[in-house]
Design an enzyme around this catalytic site. Structure first.
Site, PDB file in Angstrom:
ATOM      1  N   TYR A   1     -12.470   9.194  11.733  1.00  0.00           N
ATOM      2  CA  TYR A   1     -12.886   8.015  10.961  1.00  0.00           C
ATOM      3  C   TYR A   1     -14.180   8.360  10.233  1.00  0.00           C
ATOM      4  O   TYR A   1     -14.944   9.218  10.686  1.00  0.00           O
ATOM      5  CB  TYR A   1     -13.090   6.800  11.878  1.00  0.00           C
ATOM      6  CG  TYR A   1     -11.803   6.131  12.314  1.00  0.00           C
ATOM      7  CD1 TYR A   1     -10.592   6.390  11.665  1.00  0.00           C
ATOM      8  CD2 TYR A   1     -11.784   5.234  13.366  1.00  0.00           C
ATOM      9  CE1 TYR A   1      -9.419   5.782  12.079  1.00  0.00           C
ATOM     10  CE2 TYR A   1     -10.608   4.624  13.783  1.00  0.00           C
ATOM     11  CZ  TYR A   1      -9.429   4.903  13.113  1.00  0.00           C
ATOM     12  OH  TYR A   1      -8.270   4.290  13.526  1.00  0.00           O
TER      13      TYR A   1
ATOM     14  N   GLN B   1       0.851  -1.208   0.000  1.00  0.00           N
ATOM     15  CA  GLN B   1       0.000   0.000   0.000  1.00  0.00           C
ATOM     16  C   GLN B   1       0.881   1.251   0.000  1.00  0.00           C
ATOM     17  O   GLN B   1       2.075   1.185   0.307  1.00  0.00           O
ATOM     18  CB  GLN B   1      -0.900  -0.003   1.246  1.00  0.00           C
ATOM     19  CG  GLN B   1      -0.138  -0.133   2.555  1.00  0.00           C
ATOM     20  CD  GLN B   1      -0.951  -0.788   3.660  1.00  0.00           C
ATOM     21  OE1 GLN B   1      -2.202  -0.797   3.666  1.00  0.00           O
ATOM     22  NE2 GLN B   1      -0.257  -1.366   4.630  1.00  0.00           N
TER      23      GLN B   1
ATOM     24  N   ASP C   1      -6.723  -5.434  14.641  1.00  0.00           N
ATOM     25  CA  ASP C   1      -6.653  -3.988  14.439  1.00  0.00           C
ATOM     26  C   ASP C   1      -6.348  -3.744  12.965  1.00  0.00           C
ATOM     27  O   ASP C   1      -5.207  -3.503  12.573  1.00  0.00           O
ATOM     28  CB  ASP C   1      -5.545  -3.432  15.343  1.00  0.00           C
ATOM     29  CG  ASP C   1      -5.271  -1.977  15.051  1.00  0.00           C
ATOM     30  OD1 ASP C   1      -4.191  -1.487  15.451  1.00  0.00           O
ATOM     31  OD2 ASP C   1      -6.120  -1.333  14.401  1.00  0.00           O
ATOM     32  N   SER C   2      -7.373  -3.853  12.133  1.00  0.00           N
ATOM     33  CA  SER C   2      -7.139  -3.866  10.673  1.00  0.00           C
ATOM     34  C   SER C   2      -7.547  -2.543  10.024  1.00  0.00           C
ATOM     35  O   SER C   2      -8.257  -1.729  10.616  1.00  0.00           O
ATOM     36  CB  SER C   2      -7.974  -4.985  10.043  1.00  0.00           C
ATOM     37  OG  SER C   2      -9.339  -4.587  10.062  1.00  0.00           O
ATOM     38  N   SER C   3      -7.090  -2.377   8.796  1.00  0.00           N
ATOM     39  CA  SER C   3      -7.598  -1.273   7.975  1.00  0.00           C
ATOM     40  C   SER C   3      -8.919  -1.760   7.367  1.00  0.00           C
ATOM     41  O   SER C   3      -9.505  -2.717   7.870  1.00  0.00           O
ATOM     42  CB  SER C   3      -6.566  -0.929   6.897  1.00  0.00           C
ATOM     43  OG  SER C   3      -6.131  -2.103   6.238  1.00  0.00           O
TER      44      SER C   3
ATOM     45  N   ASP D   1       1.212   0.133  13.815  1.00  0.00           N
ATOM     46  CA  ASP D   1       1.616   1.446  14.316  1.00  0.00           C
ATOM     47  C   ASP D   1       2.013   1.395  15.797  1.00  0.00           C
ATOM     48  O   ASP D   1       2.560   2.347  16.324  1.00  0.00           O
ATOM     49  CB  ASP D   1       0.458   2.451  14.114  1.00  0.00           C
ATOM     50  CG  ASP D   1      -0.846   1.904  14.699  1.00  0.00           C
ATOM     51  OD1 ASP D   1      -1.667   1.378  13.920  1.00  0.00           O
ATOM     52  OD2 ASP D   1      -1.016   1.964  15.928  1.00  0.00           O
TER      53      ASP D   1
ATOM     54  N   GLU E   1       1.905  -8.169  11.767  1.00  0.00           N
ATOM     55  CA  GLU E   1       1.600  -7.037  10.868  1.00  0.00           C
ATOM     56  C   GLU E   1       2.161  -7.376   9.491  1.00  0.00           C
ATOM     57  O   GLU E   1       3.328  -7.768   9.388  1.00  0.00           O
ATOM     58  CB  GLU E   1       2.258  -5.765  11.431  1.00  0.00           C
ATOM     59  CG  GLU E   1       2.386  -4.597  10.435  1.00  0.00           C
ATOM     60  CD  GLU E   1       1.064  -4.072   9.906  1.00  0.00           C
ATOM     61  OE1 GLU E   1       0.174  -3.736  10.722  1.00  0.00           O
ATOM     62  OE2 GLU E   1       0.910  -4.028   8.667  1.00  0.00           O
TER      63      GLU E   1
ATOM     64  N   GLN F   1      -7.616   3.060  20.056  1.00  0.00           N
ATOM     65  CA  GLN F   1      -6.653   2.096  20.601  1.00  0.00           C
ATOM     66  C   GLN F   1      -7.093   1.595  21.983  1.00  0.00           C
ATOM     67  O   GLN F   1      -6.928   0.430  22.321  1.00  0.00           O
ATOM     68  CB  GLN F   1      -5.255   2.733  20.726  1.00  0.00           C
ATOM     69  CG  GLN F   1      -4.806   3.577  19.567  1.00  0.00           C
ATOM     70  CD  GLN F   1      -4.263   2.787  18.363  1.00  0.00           C
ATOM     71  OE1 GLN F   1      -4.487   1.576  18.259  1.00  0.00           O
ATOM     72  NE2 GLN F   1      -3.589   3.476  17.468  1.00  0.00           N
TER      73      GLN F   1
HETATM   74  N1  LIG Z   1      -4.223   0.743  13.721  1.00  0.00           N
HETATM   75  C1  LIG Z   1      -4.850   1.868  13.139  1.00  0.00           C
HETATM   76  C2  LIG Z   1      -6.330   1.734  13.105  1.00  0.00           C
HETATM   77  C3  LIG Z   1      -6.886   1.043  11.904  1.00  0.00           C
HETATM   78  N2  LIG Z   1      -8.331   1.074  11.980  1.00  0.00           N
HETATM   79  C4  LIG Z   1      -9.116   1.413  10.812  1.00  0.00           C
HETATM   80  C5  LIG Z   1      -8.437   2.425   9.931  1.00  0.00           C
HETATM   81  C6  LIG Z   1      -9.315   2.792   8.734  1.00  0.00           C
HETATM   82  C7  LIG Z   1     -10.688   3.261   9.148  1.00  0.00           C
HETATM   83  N3  LIG Z   1     -11.498   3.543   7.977  1.00  0.00           N
HETATM   84  C8  LIG Z   1     -11.363   2.255  10.061  1.00  0.00           C
HETATM   85  C9  LIG Z   1     -10.498   1.881  11.244  1.00  0.00           C
END
Ligand SMILES: NCCCN[C@H]1CC[C@H](N)CC1
Length: 293
Positions: free
Chosen positions: A228, A34, A159-161, A89, A109, A65
């Protein structure tokens, strides 16, 4: 695009965009997975962006967090072995480290660049990596969980994107099945579960899958994160069959934990027992979908 402003535009929230005033770009890179960027914003501190989507800002990352970590860990008596999927992170690690009962923290990760960027002084969230209980695995969380022995963990934090890009399979059934296998009886998982304003269809699918896979309790909680999409983010809290877990009434209150350990980072800014219980109160349009499934 307005010069000097960063706007978050994504097919996951069509027709709307959130913008932050940019003071200075601090890092820009392209990893195997990415685009990675860090910028100094005018009013939200440093900001981490992956593929054009805000992952966290210095000003409001505490909400996400702290909630994604303490909602599960304060719901079981003595978390010892914890696995973090994603979270490169380091913010979640900082929060897990507050729990003195924890003896070992694995973090998996997929993108080394996110870890490297977090180790620069760009993002001072990396205090979590310094904890001796932490073992970093750079790789795919799906494969990591498949390889994990049954019942390895008391808690898994995902803890995903968003499900566009590298995190897509972390929202699919096989992944949830591998999480359930890796958890001990009465073990808990907490996943990032998007927005009730924007993603009820995604949430509905996750709830259906989780109800089939996790035979303990399955609950949805949510909180406010201004940067967010739609200003909220949700969490799926599930437990495996075994000792009962009542997510809504934390039996392992953080206040006690707060006093036990010299927490390595700043003290809690957001999470407390009342906001823990309140997080499970849902508006009717969400309750109808989530609690009916
Ligand atoms: N570890 C960082 C938090 C990742 N959480 C997501 C990031 C993207 C957002 N659209 C939703 C939460």
């Amino acid at each position: 695009v307005i010069p000097g402003w960063f706007s978050e535009i994504s097919p996951m929230w069509p027709g709307e965009a959130h913008s932050l005033k940019v003071e200075k770009i601090l890092f820009q890179g392209k990893s195997d997975y990415q685009d990675v960027m860090v910028f100094q914003s005018a009013t939200y501190g440093k900001v981490l962006v992956l593929d054009g989507v805000i992952q966290l800002t210095e000003r409001d990352e505490c909400a996400y967090q702290e909630m994604i970590t303490h909602l599960p860990l304060c719901s079981i008596p003595n978390p010892k072995k914890v696995l973090v999927i994603g979270g490169g992170d380091g913010g979640v690690l900082r929060e897990v480290a507050r729990h003195s009962s924890v003896e070992h923290i694995d973090i998996c990760e997929i993108d080394k660049m996110v870890v490297d960027v977090s180790h620069l002084d760009l993002l001072n969230f990396t205090v979590g990596y310094e904890d001796p209980r932490v073992t970093l695995h750079v790789g795919d969380g799906v494969a990591f969980l498949k390889a994990a022995p049954e019942g390895s963990y008391d808690a898994v934090i995902v803890d995903s994107s968003d499900p566009i890009g590298p995190a897509q399979e972390l929202f699919e059934k096989p992944f949830f099945e591998s999480v359930a296998k890796a958890l001990r009886p009465g073990g808990v998982v907490c996943t990032q579960a998007e927005s009730i304003w924007l993603h009820m269809h995604i949430i509905e699918d996750i709830v259906v899958n989780c109800r089939q896979i996790f035979k303990g309790s399955v609950n949805y909680a949510w909180t406010t994160v201004p940067t967010y999409p739609s200003g909220v983010i949700g969490f799926m809290l599930c437990s495996t069959e075994g000792p009962e877990v009542d997510f809504k009434n934390p039996i392992n209150p953080i206040d006690a934990i707060e006093n036990q350990t010299k927490s390595i980072g700043p003290s809690l800014k957001f999470y407390n027992q009342e906001i823990h219980s309140a997080a499970f109160c849902l508006p009717s349009f969400a309750k109808k979908v989530i609690e009916a499934k």
